[in-house]
Scaffold this active site. Sequence first.
Site, PDB file in Angstrom:
ATOM      1  CG  HIS A 156      -2.233   0.693   0.964  1.00 23.25           C
ATOM      2  ND1 HIS A 156      -2.315   2.003   0.528  1.00 23.25           N
ATOM      3  CD2 HIS A 156      -3.509   0.275   1.099  1.00 23.25           C
ATOM      4  CE1 HIS A 156      -3.584   2.355   0.412  1.00 23.25           C
ATOM      5  NE2 HIS A 156      -4.332   1.320   0.737  1.00 23.25           N
ATOM      6  N   GLY A 161      -5.942   1.687  -3.633  1.00 21.69           N
ATOM      7  CA  GLY A 161      -6.931   0.839  -4.289  1.00 21.69           C
ATOM      8  C   GLY A 161      -7.126   1.149  -5.762  1.00 21.69           C
ATOM      9  NE  ARG A 265     -24.536   2.001  -4.847  1.00 21.76           N
ATOM     10  CZ  ARG A 265     -23.919   1.132  -5.657  1.00 21.76           C
ATOM     11  NH1 ARG A 265     -24.346  -0.111  -5.741  1.00 21.76           N
ATOM     12  NH2 ARG A 265     -22.883   1.513  -6.387  1.00 21.76           N
ATOM     13  CG  ASP A 316      -7.685   7.070   5.729  1.00 21.05           C
ATOM     14  OD1 ASP A 316      -8.310   6.776   4.689  1.00 21.05           O
ATOM     15  OD2 ASP A 316      -6.887   6.290   6.280  1.00 21.05           O
ATOM     16  CG  ASP A 399     -11.390 -12.391 -20.119  1.00 19.55           C
ATOM     17  OD1 ASP A 399     -10.622 -13.371 -19.973  1.00 19.55           O
ATOM     18  OD2 ASP A 399     -12.206 -12.303 -21.045  1.00 19.55           O
TER      19      ASP A 399
END
Length: 455
Positions: A156, A161, A265, A316, A399
Amino acid sequence: MTVRYRGTYTVKPETATWVGHLPLSELDQIGTITHVPNIYIFRPPPEWLHPVDAIFGTLRGSLSRVLVPFYPLAGRLRWLDGGRLRLDCNAMGVWFIEAESDGELNDLGDFCPRPEFEQIVPSVDYTMPIHELPPLLVQVTKFKCGGLALSASISHAVADGPSAAHFMTEWARLARGEPLGIEPYYDRKVLWVGEDPTGPLLPPPNLEHSEFDHPPLLIGHTSDLEQRKKKTTMVMLKLTKTQVETLKNAANKDRAGHHPRPYTRYETMSAHIWRCACKARKHKPEQPTTLCICVDARSRLRPSLKPGYFGNATFDVAAAGTSGELASSPLGCTSSKIREAIETVTHDHVRSAIEHIRRQPDLTMFQDLHALGSTQGLFYGNPNLGVVSWLTLLVYGLDFGWGREIHMGPGNHDFDGDCLVLPSLEEEGGLVVAVGLKIAHMEDFKKFFYEDIVD
């Protein structure tokens, strides 16, 4: 389930790459700086399974090619004074582990990380000097049934991400014989607060940064060492589209007038997780608690970071409250706290935070070192937690030539209060929530998690 390791290979870039020291930004050197493992599960068609080395060869060859543009992953980190790190781009290569299992994919159940995962996820030995560990380790495990597990552990300190997802996507593209989609961009000067590329030199604003304060402790405790020692477990909780909409409706029904835009969400789900954790942990009503929220600053900076920026540009922030307040208030009130924390991440806030980090003589207290066995650094366990969103990342559709994954998720989750929200592969609009909690709290959390989904 038994796993037999066929061999470990050092895969280097296929052609010569730039050699030198790549400066790391302040955002690269705080928070989690150890490896983060993710796992992909595939069911390749029979023609890809014979000869036995076909898949291994495809992955090794394409990995060597993708390490040419993504050459920092083939380098090595090195400690400097003050808990700081440097990345040496020296083409030493990454570790590629080939393995076979006598088990079947069905042995892994719902693919929730459990002790068996330790055999199919690359093991990182942090007793080794950091300059001997590659930033990337890959393990490919073939199962008796023909299934395949591909796990990649990425430091990291080198990639967040979005950057890790970018690398995996481009690796798959090259494995399929396609050209690179988006070139990685490494110039850390865009995060250097001493200059603004759009104008004259300006001092960074001096703002308060409570996100760097040590999170609150349990009432009656003077340290978090006792909490760190308790064993954790993990669950992957599925929510249907209907359940997600029910939660969103409940949050937005009580939305305050100064938040005209409906809660997302993520804001709704984080609020729900936070409240359930407080209740499952049986906090006193006056217990202070914080929620750590990971915000991608790429589009919040002026100008926005270029597509393909490779490094850490996530930031953060923390929302705070008391457990009694969270448990007794409508879901919209908790969602509002999260919205307000997210909205603090502006261009000026990030610049100020980077300067705040730069002024620190020692970064150790700003780093998550639990995987290194340290009792120092930030800790978001009980009474706190963090919720990371993968809802906007390109984590699905990988893929390599034999079809897309049937599962993608975290490779392990051994940290109390570490939560992850992913889109569902089974139903559009559904969600999967990965939750790590102390064993003593998990059953109550699951009970509240589903029972509290009401209009």
